[in-house]
Design an enzyme around this catalytic site. Structure first.
Site, PDB file in Angstrom:
ATOM      1  N   SER A  12      12.098  22.790  -0.256  1.00  0.00           N
ATOM      2  CA  SER A  12      12.308  21.495  -0.900  1.00  0.00           C
ATOM      3  C   SER A  12      11.972  20.387   0.085  1.00  0.00           C
ATOM      4  O   SER A  12      12.573  20.298   1.167  1.00  0.00           O
ATOM      5  CB  SER A  12      13.766  21.354  -1.337  1.00  0.00           C
ATOM      6  OG  SER A  12      14.027  19.979  -1.584  1.00  0.00           O
ATOM      7  N   HIS A  37       8.751  22.646  -3.665  1.00  0.00           N
ATOM      8  CA  HIS A  37       9.769  22.140  -4.591  1.00  0.00           C
ATOM      9  C   HIS A  37       9.978  20.641  -4.350  1.00  0.00           C
ATOM     10  O   HIS A  37      10.231  20.214  -3.224  1.00  0.00           O
ATOM     11  CB  HIS A  37      11.062  22.916  -4.360  1.00  0.00           C
ATOM     12  CG  HIS A  37      12.162  22.611  -5.316  1.00  0.00           C
ATOM     13  ND1 HIS A  37      12.259  23.187  -6.572  1.00  0.00           N
ATOM     14  CD2 HIS A  37      13.247  21.797  -5.200  1.00  0.00           C
ATOM     15  CE1 HIS A  37      13.349  22.747  -7.179  1.00  0.00           C
ATOM     16  NE2 HIS A  37      13.964  21.884  -6.364  1.00  0.00           N
ATOM     17  N   ASP A  39      12.059  17.306  -5.436  1.00  0.00           N
ATOM     18  CA  ASP A  39      13.311  16.876  -6.057  1.00  0.00           C
ATOM     19  C   ASP A  39      13.259  15.407  -6.448  1.00  0.00           C
ATOM     20  O   ASP A  39      13.303  14.520  -5.590  1.00  0.00           O
ATOM     21  CB  ASP A  39      14.473  17.109  -5.079  1.00  0.00           C
ATOM     22  CG  ASP A  39      14.855  18.573  -4.990  1.00  0.00           C
ATOM     23  OD1 ASP A  39      15.029  19.200  -6.045  1.00  0.00           O
ATOM     24  OD2 ASP A  39      14.962  19.096  -3.858  1.00  0.00           O
ATOM     25  N   MET A  41      15.110  12.324  -8.196  1.00  0.00           N
ATOM     26  CA  MET A  41      16.475  11.882  -8.520  1.00  0.00           C
ATOM     27  C   MET A  41      16.467  10.408  -8.910  1.00  0.00           C
ATOM     28  O   MET A  41      15.729   9.615  -8.316  1.00  0.00           O
ATOM     29  CB  MET A  41      17.385  12.064  -7.302  1.00  0.00           C
ATOM     30  CG  MET A  41      17.398  13.481  -6.765  1.00  0.00           C
ATOM     31  SD  MET A  41      18.645  13.653  -5.480  1.00  0.00           S
ATOM     32  CE  MET A  41      18.267  15.312  -4.885  1.00  0.00           C
ATOM     33  N   HIS A  70      11.394  19.240  -9.889  1.00  0.00           N
ATOM     34  CA  HIS A  70      12.762  19.352 -10.405  1.00  0.00           C
ATOM     35  C   HIS A  70      13.264  17.953 -10.755  1.00  0.00           C
ATOM     36  O   HIS A  70      13.545  17.152  -9.866  1.00  0.00           O
ATOM     37  CB  HIS A  70      13.617  20.002  -9.303  1.00  0.00           C
ATOM     38  CG  HIS A  70      15.056  20.159  -9.649  1.00  0.00           C
ATOM     39  ND1 HIS A  70      16.009  20.524  -8.717  1.00  0.00           N
ATOM     40  CD2 HIS A  70      15.736  20.020 -10.824  1.00  0.00           C
ATOM     41  CE1 HIS A  70      17.196  20.599  -9.297  1.00  0.00           C
ATOM     42  NE2 HIS A  70      17.058  20.285 -10.575  1.00  0.00           N
ATOM     43  N   MET A  72      15.878  15.524 -11.750  1.00  0.00           N
ATOM     44  CA  MET A  72      17.311  15.234 -11.889  1.00  0.00           C
ATOM     45  C   MET A  72      17.416  13.805 -12.392  1.00  0.00           C
ATOM     46  O   MET A  72      17.854  12.893 -11.673  1.00  0.00           O
ATOM     47  CB  MET A  72      18.006  15.441 -10.533  1.00  0.00           C
ATOM     48  CG  MET A  72      18.131  16.918 -10.193  1.00  0.00           C
ATOM     49  SD  MET A  72      18.424  17.217  -8.444  1.00  0.00           S
ATOM     50  CE  MET A  72      16.743  17.238  -7.853  1.00  0.00           C
ATOM     51  N   MET A 141      21.481  26.172 -10.584  1.00  0.00           N
ATOM     52  CA  MET A 141      21.925  25.347  -9.459  1.00  0.00           C
ATOM     53  C   MET A 141      23.116  26.025  -8.782  1.00  0.00           C
ATOM     54  O   MET A 141      24.126  26.319  -9.430  1.00  0.00           O
ATOM     55  CB  MET A 141      22.349  23.956  -9.937  1.00  0.00           C
ATOM     56  CG  MET A 141      21.243  23.076 -10.496  1.00  0.00           C
ATOM     57  SD  MET A 141      19.855  22.783  -9.389  1.00  0.00           S
ATOM     58  CE  MET A 141      20.660  22.030  -7.971  1.00  0.00           C
ATOM     59  N   GLY A 146      21.963  16.679  -6.233  1.00  0.00           N
ATOM     60  CA  GLY A 146      22.021  15.328  -5.686  1.00  0.00           C
ATOM     61  C   GLY A 146      21.727  15.260  -4.198  1.00  0.00           C
ATOM     62  O   GLY A 146      21.179  14.278  -3.726  1.00  0.00           O
ATOM     63  N   PHE A 147      22.069  16.312  -3.482  1.00  0.00           N
ATOM     64  CA  PHE A 147      21.913  16.272  -2.022  1.00  0.00           C
ATOM     65  C   PHE A 147      21.521  17.628  -1.476  1.00  0.00           C
ATOM     66  O   PHE A 147      21.910  18.661  -2.026  1.00  0.00           O
ATOM     67  CB  PHE A 147      23.231  15.825  -1.366  1.00  0.00           C
ATOM     68  CG  PHE A 147      23.713  14.502  -1.869  1.00  0.00           C
ATOM     69  CD1 PHE A 147      23.211  13.314  -1.352  1.00  0.00           C
ATOM     70  CD2 PHE A 147      24.644  14.446  -2.907  1.00  0.00           C
ATOM     71  CE1 PHE A 147      23.636  12.089  -1.852  1.00  0.00           C
ATOM     72  CE2 PHE A 147      25.068  13.221  -3.420  1.00  0.00           C
ATOM     73  CZ  PHE A 147      24.566  12.042  -2.886  1.00  0.00           C
ATOM     74  N   GLY A 149      21.631  20.367   1.817  1.00  0.00           N
ATOM     75  CA  GLY A 149      22.589  20.742   2.850  1.00  0.00           C
ATOM     76  C   GLY A 149      24.010  21.005   2.377  1.00  0.00           C
ATOM     77  O   GLY A 149      24.944  20.957   3.168  1.00  0.00           O
ATOM     78  N   ASP A 177      18.627  27.208  -6.713  1.00  0.00           N
ATOM     79  CA  ASP A 177      18.467  25.950  -5.976  1.00  0.00           C
ATOM     80  C   ASP A 177      19.803  25.497  -5.391  1.00  0.00           C
ATOM     81  O   ASP A 177      20.723  25.155  -6.129  1.00  0.00           O
ATOM     82  CB  ASP A 177      17.911  24.883  -6.921  1.00  0.00           C
ATOM     83  CG  ASP A 177      17.458  23.634  -6.171  1.00  0.00           C
ATOM     84  OD1 ASP A 177      17.528  23.618  -4.930  1.00  0.00           O
ATOM     85  OD2 ASP A 177      17.035  22.681  -6.855  1.00  0.00           O
ATOM     86  N   GLY A 179      21.823  25.614  -1.182  1.00  0.00           N
ATOM     87  CA  GLY A 179      22.587  26.433  -0.247  1.00  0.00           C
ATOM     88  C   GLY A 179      21.971  27.780   0.071  1.00  0.00           C
ATOM     89  O   GLY A 179      22.677  28.695   0.516  1.00  0.00           O
ATOM     90  N   GLY A 199      15.896  23.961   1.259  1.00  0.00           N
ATOM     91  CA  GLY A 199      15.555  22.704   1.922  1.00  0.00           C
ATOM     92  C   GLY A 199      15.937  22.753   3.382  1.00  0.00           C
ATOM     93  O   GLY A 199      15.119  23.015   4.265  1.00  0.00           O
ATOM     94  N   SER A 200      17.224  22.549   3.649  1.00  0.00           N
ATOM     95  CA  SER A 200      17.667  22.478   5.046  1.00  0.00           C
ATOM     96  C   SER A 200      17.390  23.771   5.804  1.00  0.00           C
ATOM     97  O   SER A 200      17.028  23.735   6.986  1.00  0.00           O
ATOM     98  CB  SER A 200      19.157  22.113   5.103  1.00  0.00           C
ATOM     99  OG  SER A 200      19.884  22.823   4.134  1.00  0.00           O
TER     100      SER A 200
HETATM  101  C1  DX5 Z   1      19.749  19.488  -4.712  1.00  0.00           C
HETATM  102  C2  DX5 Z   1      18.277  19.783  -4.760  1.00  0.00           C
HETATM  103  C3  DX5 Z   1      17.860  20.930  -3.909  1.00  0.00           C
HETATM  104  C4  DX5 Z   1      18.100  20.711  -2.447  1.00  0.00           C
HETATM  105  C5  DX5 Z   1      18.317  22.020  -1.792  1.00  0.00           C
HETATM  106  O1  DX5 Z   1      20.040  18.499  -5.622  1.00  0.00           O
HETATM  107  O2  DX5 Z   1      17.881  20.080  -6.090  1.00  0.00           O
HETATM  108  O3  DX5 Z   1      16.531  21.299  -4.157  1.00  0.00           O
HETATM  109  O4  DX5 Z   1      17.052  20.052  -1.811  1.00  0.00           O
HETATM  110  O5  DX5 Z   1      18.668  21.782  -0.459  1.00  0.00           O
HETATM  111  P1  DX5 Z   1      19.407  22.869   0.426  1.00  0.00           P
HETATM  112  O6  DX5 Z   1      18.517  24.092   0.468  1.00  0.00           O
HETATM  113  O7  DX5 Z   1      19.545  22.201   1.737  1.00  0.00           O
HETATM  114  O8  DX5 Z   1      20.716  23.179  -0.258  1.00  0.00           O
HETATM  115 ZN    ZN Z   2      15.883  21.005  -6.475  1.00  0.00          ZN
END
Ligand code: DX5
Ligand code: ZN
Length: 229
Positions: A12, A37, A39, A41, A70, A72, A141, A146-147, A149, A177, A179, A199-200
């Protein structure tokens, strides 16, 4: 875009350097990313703001794999054409984004994209009962959107197992998607997922100047799933 259930890692770009998306994308793809990916928002459906169709269009030319967008956002329908024009291969809307998700999925396919449907952690999988023939991907999900990490929500494992059984032979991707790490990835792969967004866990420790950690991070997630059948 052909269908199979092989494992795909989708970094992501929410965790990438926002001032350098083009090079970040090229770096993670060179380091083994299968999909990218993206995101989106809106600060309304989720409590955070990122970017819209013009940014997606600008980064499209740097993506050689699959552009997995994605959304949101709510409402979704007024923006479908713009994201399709921007070059999304997969366009995923949230089931919770409005009362007419069936129409939204029709519109996404009508715009020439693969239709993805995302479920928040609190949404039961039975909500898909009358939608499965409308979708090419279901995104479960494993954090509240929203975030980046955030911590993986373990209750979603059983949801993915049920979803996998519901899907049967249908050519529908199961994407996870939130963690995803080398610890949580094998749980979801075993439950039936084929696309793991991270992502992280992918971007940590690396940069465009020093992209090798991206490759190590992607391989660590992939290898964690290798011990499974
Ligand atoms: C959350 C996003 C994810 C997010 C995943 O709202 O949809 O795609 O970036 O990030 P990590 O892998 O760090 O949980
Ligand atoms: Zn996502």
């Amino acid at each position: 875009m052909s269908f199979d259930r092989s494992l795909k890692i989708a970094p992501s770009i929410l965790s990438a350097d926002f001032a350098n998306f083009g090079q970040e994308i090229e770096a993670v793809e060179a380091q083994g990313a299968d999909w990218i990916h993206v995101d989106v928002m809106d600060g309304h459906f989720v409590p955070n703001l990122t970017f819209g169709p013009p940014l997606c269009k600008a980064i499209r030319k740097h993506i050689r794999t699959v552009m997995d967008v994605h959304l949101m956002i709510a409402p979704v329908d007024p923006y479908i054409e713009a994201f399709a024009d921007a070059g999304a291969d997969v366009l995923t809307a949230h089931l919770e984004a409005g009362p007419h998700i069936h129409r939204t999925l029709q519109a996404i396919r009508g715009a020439g994209c693969k239709a993805g449907l995302a479920l928040n952690p609190g949404t039961p999988v039975e909500a898909l009962d009358y939608l499965l023939d409308m979708v090419d991907l279901v995104c479960v999900m494993t954090v509240n959107p929203g975030f980046g990490g955030q911590k993986f929500i373990h209750s979603q494992i059983a949801k993915v197992e049920t979803l996998r059984a519901m899907i049967g032979d249908r050519p529908i991707h199961i994407e996870i998607d939130g963690g995803i790490t080398p610890e949580t990835a094998p749980l979801m792969r075993a439950a039936g997922a084929d696309v793991l967004v991270a992502g992280s866990a992918v971007f940590k420790g690396g940069s465009v100047q020093d992209p090798a950690p991206y490759g190590e991070n992607i391989r660590a997630i992939r290898t964690s799933c290798d011990t499974l059948v």
